[in-house]
Scaffold this motif. Structure first.
Motif, PDB file in Angstrom:
ATOM      1  N   GLN A  67       0.843  -1.185   0.000  1.00 41.41           N
ATOM      2  CA  GLN A  67       0.000   0.000   0.000  1.00 41.41           C
ATOM      3  C   GLN A  67       0.884   1.243   0.000  1.00 41.41           C
ATOM      4  O   GLN A  67       1.797   1.374   0.808  1.00 41.41           O
ATOM      5  CB  GLN A  67      -0.918   0.005   1.222  1.00 41.41           C
ATOM      6  CG  GLN A  67      -1.906  -1.160   1.247  1.00 41.41           C
ATOM      7  CD  GLN A  67      -2.801  -1.114   2.471  1.00 41.41           C
ATOM      8  OE1 GLN A  67      -2.643  -0.223   3.314  1.00 41.41           O
ATOM      9  NE2 GLN A  67      -3.739  -2.036   2.552  1.00 41.41           N
ATOM     10  N   THR A  68       0.607   2.101  -0.953  1.00 48.09           N
ATOM     11  CA  THR A  68       1.350   3.355  -1.073  1.00 48.09           C
ATOM     12  C   THR A  68       0.407   4.524  -0.842  1.00 48.09           C
ATOM     13  O   THR A  68      -0.800   4.429  -1.098  1.00 48.09           O
ATOM     14  CB  THR A  68       1.992   3.474  -2.456  1.00 48.09           C
ATOM     15  OG1 THR A  68       0.963   3.424  -3.459  1.00 48.09           O
ATOM     16  CG2 THR A  68       2.986   2.348  -2.697  1.00 48.09           C
ATOM     17  N   ALA A  69       0.955   5.587  -0.383  1.00 49.29           N
ATOM     18  CA  ALA A  69       0.153   6.780  -0.095  1.00 49.29           C
ATOM     19  C   ALA A  69       0.892   8.000  -0.612  1.00 49.29           C
ATOM     20  O   ALA A  69       2.127   8.085  -0.523  1.00 49.29           O
ATOM     21  CB  ALA A  69      -0.101   6.916   1.406  1.00 49.29           C
ATOM     22  N   ASN A  70       0.150   8.912  -1.183  1.00 43.74           N
ATOM     23  CA  ASN A  70       0.701  10.172  -1.677  1.00 43.74           C
ATOM     24  C   ASN A  70       0.420  11.250  -0.646  1.00 43.74           C
ATOM     25  O   ASN A  70      -0.739  11.562  -0.362  1.00 43.74           O
ATOM     26  CB  ASN A  70       0.082  10.528  -3.033  1.00 43.74           C
ATOM     27  CG  ASN A  70       0.682  11.787  -3.617  1.00 43.74           C
ATOM     28  OD1 ASN A  70       1.660  12.329  -3.101  1.00 43.74           O
ATOM     29  ND2 ASN A  70       0.096  12.250  -4.718  1.00 43.74           N
ATOM     30  N   LYS A  71       1.459  11.814  -0.081  1.00 46.63           N
ATOM     31  CA  LYS A  71       1.260  12.818   0.961  1.00 46.63           C
ATOM     32  C   LYS A  71       0.719  14.131   0.415  1.00 46.63           C
ATOM     33  O   LYS A  71       0.291  14.984   1.187  1.00 46.63           O
ATOM     34  CB  LYS A  71       2.565  13.051   1.710  1.00 46.63           C
ATOM     35  CG  LYS A  71       3.696  13.565   0.840  1.00 46.63           C
ATOM     36  CD  LYS A  71       4.964  13.732   1.653  1.00 46.63           C
ATOM     37  CE  LYS A  71       6.122  14.241   0.805  1.00 46.63           C
ATOM     38  NZ  LYS A  71       7.357  14.401   1.610  1.00 46.63           N
ATOM     39  N   PHE A  72       0.767  14.292  -0.911  1.00 50.05           N
ATOM     40  CA  PHE A  72       0.236  15.509  -1.508  1.00 50.05           C
ATOM     41  C   PHE A  72      -1.175  15.319  -2.079  1.00 50.05           C
ATOM     42  O   PHE A  72      -1.681  16.195  -2.770  1.00 50.05           O
ATOM     43  CB  PHE A  72       1.160  15.983  -2.646  1.00 50.05           C
ATOM     44  CG  PHE A  72       2.560  16.266  -2.201  1.00 50.05           C
ATOM     45  CD1 PHE A  72       2.851  17.414  -1.483  1.00 50.05           C
ATOM     46  CD2 PHE A  72       3.586  15.386  -2.494  1.00 50.05           C
ATOM     47  CE1 PHE A  72       4.152  17.673  -1.071  1.00 50.05           C
ATOM     48  CE2 PHE A  72       4.878  15.634  -2.084  1.00 50.05           C
ATOM     49  CZ  PHE A  72       5.158  16.783  -1.370  1.00 50.05           C
ATOM     50  N   SER A  73      -1.794  14.150  -1.822  1.00 48.92           N
ATOM     51  CA  SER A  73      -3.114  13.897  -2.392  1.00 48.92           C
ATOM     52  C   SER A  73      -4.181  14.822  -1.814  1.00 48.92           C
ATOM     53  O   SER A  73      -5.176  15.124  -2.472  1.00 48.92           O
ATOM     54  CB  SER A  73      -3.508  12.437  -2.151  1.00 48.92           C
ATOM     55  OG  SER A  73      -3.539  12.166  -0.753  1.00 48.92           O
ATOM     56  N   GLN A  74      -3.999  15.273  -0.592  1.00 44.89           N
ATOM     57  CA  GLN A  74      -5.001  16.142   0.011  1.00 44.89           C
ATOM     58  C   GLN A  74      -5.007  17.542  -0.608  1.00 44.89           C
ATOM     59  O   GLN A  74      -5.993  18.260  -0.499  1.00 44.89           O
ATOM     60  CB  GLN A  74      -4.746  16.257   1.515  1.00 44.89           C
ATOM     61  CG  GLN A  74      -4.861  14.927   2.259  1.00 44.89           C
ATOM     62  CD  GLN A  74      -4.590  15.082   3.737  1.00 44.89           C
ATOM     63  OE1 GLN A  74      -4.271  16.176   4.201  1.00 44.89           O
ATOM     64  NE2 GLN A  74      -4.712  13.994   4.484  1.00 44.89           N
ATOM     65  N   GLY A 125      -4.925  18.199  -3.808  1.00 40.14           N
ATOM     66  CA  GLY A 125      -5.777  18.220  -4.978  1.00 40.14           C
ATOM     67  C   GLY A 125      -5.061  18.825  -6.171  1.00 40.14           C
ATOM     68  O   GLY A 125      -3.991  19.424  -6.070  1.00 40.14           O
ATOM     69  N   VAL A 126      -5.657  18.648  -7.336  1.00 45.94           N
ATOM     70  CA  VAL A 126      -5.108  19.188  -8.569  1.00 45.94           C
ATOM     71  C   VAL A 126      -5.877  20.447  -8.917  1.00 45.94           C
ATOM     72  O   VAL A 126      -7.091  20.414  -9.139  1.00 45.94           O
ATOM     73  CB  VAL A 126      -5.201  18.163  -9.718  1.00 45.94           C
ATOM     74  CG1 VAL A 126      -4.629  18.743 -11.001  1.00 45.94           C
ATOM     75  CG2 VAL A 126      -4.478  16.881  -9.330  1.00 45.94           C
TER      76      VAL A 126
END
Length: 379
Positions: free
Chosen positions: A154-161, A163-164
């Motif tokens: 499982q990988t997580a993107n710390k910048f996903s919160q 948003g684009v």
């Protein structure tokens, strides 16, 4: 037992007696000697040429050694079990009562470095097929154990919160010419469009809006009031794509070029033939303004136009300052100019191409700064 075979075994016994310092040979010692000779005979058979005399002699020797090995196994089985507990060199005896103390001492002195030679003898063909060589651990492949279930990481993107977010494009200003009633115009614009920002730019007022839609509405309002203004920059969608079409004849009709491009799905704003101003001659180059509608970027992939093999490439702009052919001002084009026309020759309210002065001007004067210079002598 065959006398020849008994003589063969007796010869080995005598040799073993010399090696064992006079100790009587045992069946196990005989087996080790037969096994050693059998192994050497098999090695010689592999090196010799098949069906040769030497190979036939070796085969006969192997058959004799196999018979001797069978006799030795029978002798060991009849002798009894080894007195050493759990000895791996001797098989289980048939008569457990018959054993001697002398054999126990010989078993402890026996060479047990090679266990593979103690197995039952096989034919040369089976020995060749099952030949096994030991490999060093550093050269052997490691044993890989396949996992029963593939575990997912499982990988997580710390910048996903975050948003684009699309970066908003810079909306160009509208340059309104300063007049006596400029305050009334700005008041009306600010009432209709509250988020408008106005700045003084020398002889013009820079009007900047928050959206492109409001910008278009302000332009329509200024046109309705017939006010003078200009657009220094255009939006990306409204700015056409300029391309140069090569390898067409000089006499080609521009209407035919426009029609040919429109048949291929392109929206043409205008097409002009490029000129050499020094020699005052037309060039076989055509400048086309393509509207940014649909797949406009596919214009570069067209290799045929008006039944000619052509080459379409981007237009390379000049690094010099842009001059308007309508008001003779700088840093904007005629398409974005909504000012009154000014002639660059006589400073009249008409375009330069409509001027009555057709001859060469000896001492031209700049209509913007009023100084005399030689930069427009070609006019």
């Amino acid at each position: 037992m065959d006398p020849a075979l008994q003589a063969y075994l007796n010869e080995w016994m005598e040799a073993n007696e010399k090696e064992k310092e006079g100790r009587p040979p045992t069946p196990m010692a005989r087996k080790l000697e037969v096994t050693k000779r059998l192994r050497n005979a098999r090695k010689r058979l592999k090196k010799d040429v098949p069906n040769s005399e030497i190979a036939k002699k070796v085969l006969m020797e192997i058959d004799t050694l196999n018979e001797a090995m069978a006799c030795v196994d029978i002798s060991i089985a009849n002798t009894g079990r080894c007195p050493v507990l759990n000895c791996s060199m001797h098989p289980t005896a048939r008569n457990s009562d018959t054993r001697s103390e002398g054999e126990a001492s010989i078993c402890t002195d026996m060479d047990t470095s090679s266990l593979a030679d103690e197995q039952d003898p096989k034919t040369p063909e089976e020995a060749h097929e099952n030949d096994f060589q030991m490999v060093l651990p550093c050269k052997a492949a490691k044993i890989t154990h396949q996992e029963e279930e593939n575990t997912t990481i499982q990988t997580a993107n710390k910048f996903s919160q975050l948003g684009v977010q699309d970066t908003p494009r810079n909306i160009p200003e509208i340059n309104l010419k300063v007049t006596i009633n400029s305050n009334l115009i700005l008041k009306e614009i600010c009432q209709q469009f509250p988020n408008t920002e106005n700045r003084l730019r020398k002889e013009f007022i820079g009007i900047k809006t928050n959206t492109e839609l409001n910008r278009e509405k302000i332009i329509i309002l200024l046109k309705e009031k017939k006010l003078e203004f200009m657009l220094t920059y255009e939006t990306y969608e409204s700015r056409p794509l300029k391309v140069v079409i090569r390898h067409l004849p000089r006499e080609m009709d521009q209407q035919e070029i426009t029609q040919s491009l429109e048949e291929k799905g392109f929206k043409i704003e205008r097409i002009t033939q490029m000129k050499n101003y020094r020699e005052k001659t037309l060039l076989p180059l055509y400048l086309a303004d393509i509207k940014k509608i649909g797949n406009f970027a596919n214009i570069y992939n067209n290799k045929e136009l008006c039944y000619f093999r052509v080459k379409i490439e981007p237009y390379r702009k000049r690094t010099k300052a842009i001059i308007c052919f309508n008001c003779s001002g700088f840093y904007h084009s005629t398409r974005n100019c909504h000012m009154k026309p000014r002639c660059i020759k006589c400073n009249g309210e008409h375009t330069t191409r409509d001027c009555n002065i057709k001859e060469k001007i000896v001492e031209p004067t700049c209509i913007n700064c009023g100084e005399k210079f030689g930069g427009l002598e070609r006019l």
